[in-house]
Design an enzyme around this catalytic site. Structure first.
Site, PDB file in Angstrom:
ATOM      1  N   HIS A 153     109.051  54.632 -29.156  1.00 60.55           N
ATOM      2  CA  HIS A 153     110.710  54.527 -29.506  1.00 60.55           C
ATOM      3  C   HIS A 153     110.947  55.440 -30.824  1.00 60.55           C
ATOM      4  O   HIS A 153     111.917  54.898 -31.171  1.00 60.55           O
ATOM      5  CB  HIS A 153     111.108  53.052 -29.447  1.00 60.55           C
ATOM      6  CG  HIS A 153     110.646  52.629 -28.326  1.00 60.55           C
ATOM      7  ND1 HIS A 153     111.260  52.346 -26.894  1.00 60.55           N
ATOM      8  CD2 HIS A 153     109.594  51.508 -28.005  1.00 60.55           C
ATOM      9  CE1 HIS A 153     110.419  51.728 -26.199  1.00 60.55           C
ATOM     10  NE2 HIS A 153     109.337  51.071 -26.878  1.00 60.55           N
ATOM     11  N   LYS A 280     117.587  76.392 -46.762  1.00 62.74           N
ATOM     12  CA  LYS A 280     117.056  75.865 -45.396  1.00 62.74           C
ATOM     13  C   LYS A 280     115.786  76.879 -44.874  1.00 62.74           C
ATOM     14  O   LYS A 280     115.457  77.900 -45.193  1.00 62.74           O
ATOM     15  CB  LYS A 280     118.022  76.408 -44.473  1.00 62.74           C
ATOM     16  CG  LYS A 280     119.396  75.504 -44.247  1.00 62.74           C
ATOM     17  CD  LYS A 280     118.906  74.117 -44.111  1.00 62.74           C
ATOM     18  CE  LYS A 280     118.538  73.814 -42.704  1.00 62.74           C
ATOM     19  NZ  LYS A 280     119.694  73.795 -41.669  1.00 62.74           N
TER      20      LYS A 280
END
Ligand code: ARG
Length: 450
Positions: A153, A280
């Site tokens: 999960h 980035k």
């Protein structure tokens, strides 16, 4: 090719609509190999003389060289690769060329070409898969004992190692290779001799043709042989599933290279920057792989849909099998190559891995196992540890620093010894579990088998 019955030429728009030469030209090697094998069988059947066969073979080899060199003029009036080559041959050598199509139809011809093409591409893809497994294995080797949290999960679960995590992908890709090898068995069957749908009154030695083309056997029902596209569906499915695996690997890497995880640094050569945000460094290869998986699924669904409503036998709908097939092959081969290169150049950040793995909650299950070893039934142990976790969360004291003996009499003074990652990992000795010893053995096994 069918002018006898027609008074008008095919309309331009119909030619544009129906041509496949713009994409099926890539099967020219296979088409030529098929024609040569067919012609050799025609000699045996007395349809061609040895001289005619030689002229056909030589003519086809010349055409092959012209196509290789980019000097062949493909024409859409001649629709597809089969008619383009046959027409060029007849222009080149005359009458003998016009005999080649005896006892053959484009229906068994296209099925033959496509099977030969798929067979070759399956072999390439298996090689590319092995290369990617090799790159994963190299990284697994370097990080057989680098501990990270394993997740369910996307929540931290239990400790594993980077090596164990990467070997999971080696397993998936191996099943993919097995599926391809299995699919190849059904691909490698020769439909030539099935004619348009009902064979021919002129009997060619089908076994000889199959053998010459490297097929394992011949098809056994002419109607099935020319309308069967199962092997393409299987191949497309297998490629789609490889896509699933690559996409999951991509997703793991996308998470791992985020600042939040920081487990991995991708090389500059396999990332891109932003035109606006100077800081980035984006995992575009992973994102493209995840995105292109959609194409692989789409191509499978396109083929299944094109085939589903067709009465036996050949219908022109079947020409729609090739673009999805070619697109999946091209997409997947490039995806495998670029991912192999990218994986070979990743940097695992051991410190970030260690920091994440040092969360004592990863060993909550081990603490329950400790209680079980002291005779507490597992359900009760689970509850007791749950209470300890709640106490830890509430008080802000890490689980491994709580005085567990205060929580239950079942904890001994040695309870906190559970919180050694090394011991916890080493205890996972069941086959398939991530003890460093197991992972190292698995690496050796893969090294051997790859
Ligand atoms: N280009 C065709 C295809 O890919 C070849 C077979 C044509 N057969 C026919 N009966 N029109 O399916």
């Amino acid at each position: 090719m069918w002018k006898g019955r027609f008074a008008k030429a095919t309309a331009d728009l119909v030619q544009q609509y129906g041509e496949s030469i713009s994409y099926d030209w890539r099967m020219y090697h296979h088409d030529i190999a098929g024609s040569i094998a067919h012609a050799r069988a025609q000699v045996k059947a007395g349809i061609l003389t040895e001289d005619e066969f030689s002229a056909i073979e030589q003519g086809l080899r010349e055409i092959e060289k012209e196509i290789d060199a980019g000097e062949f003029d493909f024409s859409i009036e001649l629709e597809d690769i089969h008619m383009n080559i046959e027409s060029a041959l007849t222009k080149k050598i005359g009458a003998a060329g016009a005999k080649l199509h005896t006892a053959r139809s484009r229906n068994d011809q296209v099925a033959t070409d496509t099977r030969l093409y798929c067979r070759e591409e399956i072999d390439y893809i298996i090689t590319h898969l092995t290369d990617l497994q090799g790159a994963l294995l190299e990284q697994a080797k370097k990080h057989a004992s680098t501990i990270i949290p394993g997740y369910t999960h996307l929540q931290r679960g239990q400790p594993v190692t980077v090596g164990h995590h990467l070997l999971a992908y080696v397993e998936m890709l191996d099943r993919d290779k097995n599926r391809l090898t299995d699919c190849r068995i059904r691909v490698n069957v020769c439909p030539l001799g099935s004619g348009a749908l009902a064979g021919s009154t002129i009997n060619l030695d089908r076994e000889q043709i199959a053998q010459e083309l490297g097929f394992d056997r011949v098809t056994t029902n002419s109607m099935d042989a020319i309308s069967d596209r199962d092997y393409i569906a299987e191949f497309l499915f297998t490629m789609a599933l490889v896509g699933t695996h690559l996409s999951r690997l991509s997703e793991d890497l996308i998470l791992w290279c985020s600042s939040e995880f920081g487990f991995v640094t991708l090389s500059d050569a396999h990332t891109t920057g932003s035109s606006l945000m100077p800081q980035k460094k984006n995992p575009d290869v992973c994102e493209l792989t995840r995105g292109k998986t959609g194409r692989l699924y789409g191509n499978l669904v396109a083929l299944l849909t094109a085939a589903k409503g067709l009465p036996l036998t050949y219908n022109r709908d079947l020409q729609e099998d090739k673009e999805p097939l070619f697109d999946s092959i091209d997409t997947l081969k490039l995806a495998l190559r670029v991912n192999t290169e990218m994986i070979a150049n990743i940097q695992i950040n051991v410190e970030a891995c260690e920091t994440a793995a040092s969360d004592p909650l990863l060993l909550a299950t081990d603490l329950a196992d400790y209680l079980v070893k002291n005779g507490v039934p597992f359900r009760q142990a689970h509850e007791l540890v749950g209470q300890a976790v709640a106490a830890s969360v509430e008080s802000g004291t890490p689980l491994d620093q709580l005085d567990l003996t205060k929580i239950s009499e079942h904890y001994g003074a040695d309870a906190n010894k559970v919180f050694s990652l090394q011991t916890a990992l080493a205890a996972r000795t069941n086959s398939g579990a991530p003890s460093v010893k197991n992972v190292t053995a698995e690496i050796a096994r893969w090294q051997e088998s790859l």
